[in-house]
Write a protein that holds these residues in place. Sequence first.
Motif, PDB file in Angstrom:
ATOM      1  N   LEU A  89       0.882  -1.160   0.000  1.00 20.26           N
ATOM      2  CA  LEU A  89       0.000   0.000   0.000  1.00 20.26           C
ATOM      3  C   LEU A  89       0.920   1.210   0.000  1.00 20.26           C
ATOM      4  CD1 LEU A  89      -2.776   1.275   0.137  1.00 20.26           C
ATOM      5  CD2 LEU A  89      -2.789   0.922   2.601  1.00 20.26           C
ATOM      6  N   ILE A 113      -1.980   6.593   0.915  1.00 17.70           N
ATOM      7  CA  ILE A 113      -3.408   6.891   1.068  1.00 17.70           C
ATOM      8  C   ILE A 113      -3.564   8.383   0.838  1.00 17.70           C
ATOM      9  CG2 ILE A 113      -5.329   7.048   2.705  1.00 17.70           C
ATOM     10  CD1 ILE A 113      -4.394   4.474   3.963  1.00 17.70           C
ATOM     11  N   LEU A 162      -6.536   5.285  -2.892  1.00 19.31           N
ATOM     12  CA  LEU A 162      -5.494   4.407  -2.380  1.00 19.31           C
ATOM     13  C   LEU A 162      -4.464   4.215  -3.479  1.00 19.31           C
ATOM     14  CD1 LEU A 162      -7.727   1.598  -0.793  1.00 19.31           C
ATOM     15  CD2 LEU A 162      -6.739   3.580   0.368  1.00 19.31           C
ATOM     16  N   GLN A 198     -14.143   6.105  -4.719  1.00 21.27           N
ATOM     17  CA  GLN A 198     -12.705   6.110  -4.478  1.00 21.27           C
ATOM     18  C   GLN A 198     -11.910   5.697  -5.716  1.00 21.27           C
ATOM     19  OE1 GLN A 198     -10.940   3.249  -1.480  1.00 21.27           O
ATOM     20  NE2 GLN A 198     -12.129   4.631  -0.187  1.00 21.27           N
ATOM     21  N   ILE A 221      -8.212   3.978  -7.196  1.00 20.91           N
ATOM     22  CA  ILE A 221      -7.053   3.143  -6.877  1.00 20.91           C
ATOM     23  C   ILE A 221      -5.967   3.463  -7.899  1.00 20.91           C
ATOM     24  CG2 ILE A 221      -6.128   0.808  -6.785  1.00 20.91           C
ATOM     25  CD1 ILE A 221      -8.828  -0.146  -5.804  1.00 20.91           C
ATOM     26  N   VAL A 277      -6.407  -1.332   6.540  1.00 21.10           N
ATOM     27  CA  VAL A 277      -7.259  -0.203   6.176  1.00 21.10           C
ATOM     28  C   VAL A 277      -8.686  -0.714   6.092  1.00 21.10           C
ATOM     29  CG1 VAL A 277      -7.768   1.554   4.439  1.00 21.10           C
ATOM     30  CG2 VAL A 277      -5.394   0.912   4.906  1.00 21.10           C
ATOM     31  N   VAL A 289     -13.190   4.730   3.179  1.00 17.37           N
ATOM     32  CA  VAL A 289     -12.275   4.295   4.242  1.00 17.37           C
ATOM     33  C   VAL A 289     -12.696   4.938   5.555  1.00 17.37           C
ATOM     34  CG1 VAL A 289      -9.904   4.426   5.103  1.00 17.37           C
ATOM     35  CG2 VAL A 289     -10.336   3.873   2.697  1.00 17.37           C
TER      36      VAL A 289
END
Length: 613
Positions: free
Chosen positions: A282, A285, A351, A393, A395, A432, A507
């Motif tokens: 990851l 964020i 993310l 969201q 990615i 997360v 999140v």
Amino acid sequence: MKTGIATVSISGSLVDKLHAAANAGFDGVEIFENDLTQSDLSPRQVRQLAESLGLEIIALQPFRNFEAMPEAIRKQNFYQARKKFELMHELGTSRLMVCSNVSPHVIDDPARAAADLHQLAELAAQENFQIGYEALAWGRYVHDYDQAWDIVKQADHGNLGIVLDTFHMYARNNTLDTMRNEITADKIALVQLADAPSLQMDVLNFSRHFRCFPGQGDMPIIEFMQCLKEKGYRDYISHEIFNDEFRASLASEKATDGMRSLIWLGEQLKEPEVPEPTIDSLAFIEFAIEGEDGQKLVNLLQQLGFAITHRHRSKKVDLMRQGKINLVLNYEPQSQAHHYFLSHGVSVCALGFGTSSVAQMIKRTKHYDCARFNNQAGPGELNIPAIKGVGDQLIYFVDSQSVPEFYDIDFVPVSDPNHAHAGAGLREFDHVGQTVLDTDMLSATFFFKALFGFDIEPSQDMTDINGLVTSRVAKSPAGNIRMPFNTSSARNSSAQRFVNQAQGAGVQQIAFNCDDIFATVQQVSRDCILPIPANYYRDLEARFQLDTELLALMQEYHILYDQNEEGHFFHFYTTEHFGVFFEVVQRVNYQGYGEPNAHIRLAAQARQQRIGN
């Protein structure tokens, strides 16, 4: 094999369902007769619409309570069958699906059932139609597929075959022995796919509410498909799903999920058409923040030992770092983050995943028909590709092998990097937590399973003082990325409060790990730590007989604890800000998430929420 979906599987009008199936890429649809009966389109118009969309109407279904009935009802049933054939001509379909009889009037006589089906197949042959016979798991006398097969064999007609439905087979704990050893591909009239979680309940209730797409449940669908492949079956495989969540969701979204399920299923049976790249980390964020509320988030992160270490070269974007943790703060008015902020307020808008091959990951997202996002990069800046993830969201995909890293290219240090801020001892993202609508849990977790190869752990119920919260964890194959997904239908639960405040999924929880939680907590502002009641520590002492001084220190800093056979776990939480909260954990050979403490955290958050109001 050709791909299909029964119209009962998705929501909306028949027109909505046909468009959704076509847009998702299905080859055909089964028309569930209820959908046709309540439609204002004539059967001919339905046929014309399907043809215009490139869809074949695979079958009309279901024809109920037909076989082995008393003579008076039998006569009516054959009259009804002729009317069904008229309807099929208008629809342009050649298959009629007959499900095993559930009527209290049915006669327990397989020979009589076979004779009726033989006569029906004779009539069908005159129309160039095929009859498929399916064993319903709750059929009065015929409830296992091997019973249905025995009747099909006895009927012995070229226009009669068996319908194989994975839900009905596995809900009755049928083996594949009969399918593997006796049934030939030419006698399979249709294959219907449905998965389901492992639940113990009445099979009819189970069927009507809990079916799901293959890969979303626990049934051995891959073994079934392997057997089907070995038999040389080349005709339709079609979803037939009854699920409350699906009925409450957009038809387009669930149709897309259904096609992704078939793509995933195909990959389990052969080498993937697109090699699966590795999600390594990851990477960051990203928060959408503005104004006073945005500054409150910055203040909270500073209380956790974060500091702004870099600023973007051309945009109003800051980077806060600590250990290997990267938190991007996006204030840019001309950005996706700004639009996200307008809809959801201060929140996580994206993310960033580190991957071993960005190019292969992009190919894979195209393979799964993921919505792309075109990022606006300035001169000399990285154009980081992105797709739409859960909710609104994004990615992003960054090259995990790249040196220098993304922030070294797009950002400039605000101070000498050799004298970086020491922080509070936080090292990496631990997990997360995302909160989703109760209609989207299966879709969200399967997205990570299919696209990234994450393992989906069994669901758990957490007791909130305002209702139950259901949680499932998606975990990367290496185990270094953990993503709990939470949902609840209880309107005042923590999950539902977040959905209401954030205006949708997102999140809600970000957990960081550390090596020494007691050293870390002493560097964190007391004002931001979620208070835990003293009664919890009395119970903790009774359960684990912890050292008195250790217990007192834990109580002073509101640290929670759990242990199991593998190891032990310390953790504490911050108070909620804009519905989001942070967690700090220390793991010692412990792989869980402190689940026995979830009800304590949820109650403490509800208490803080009442105080805040």
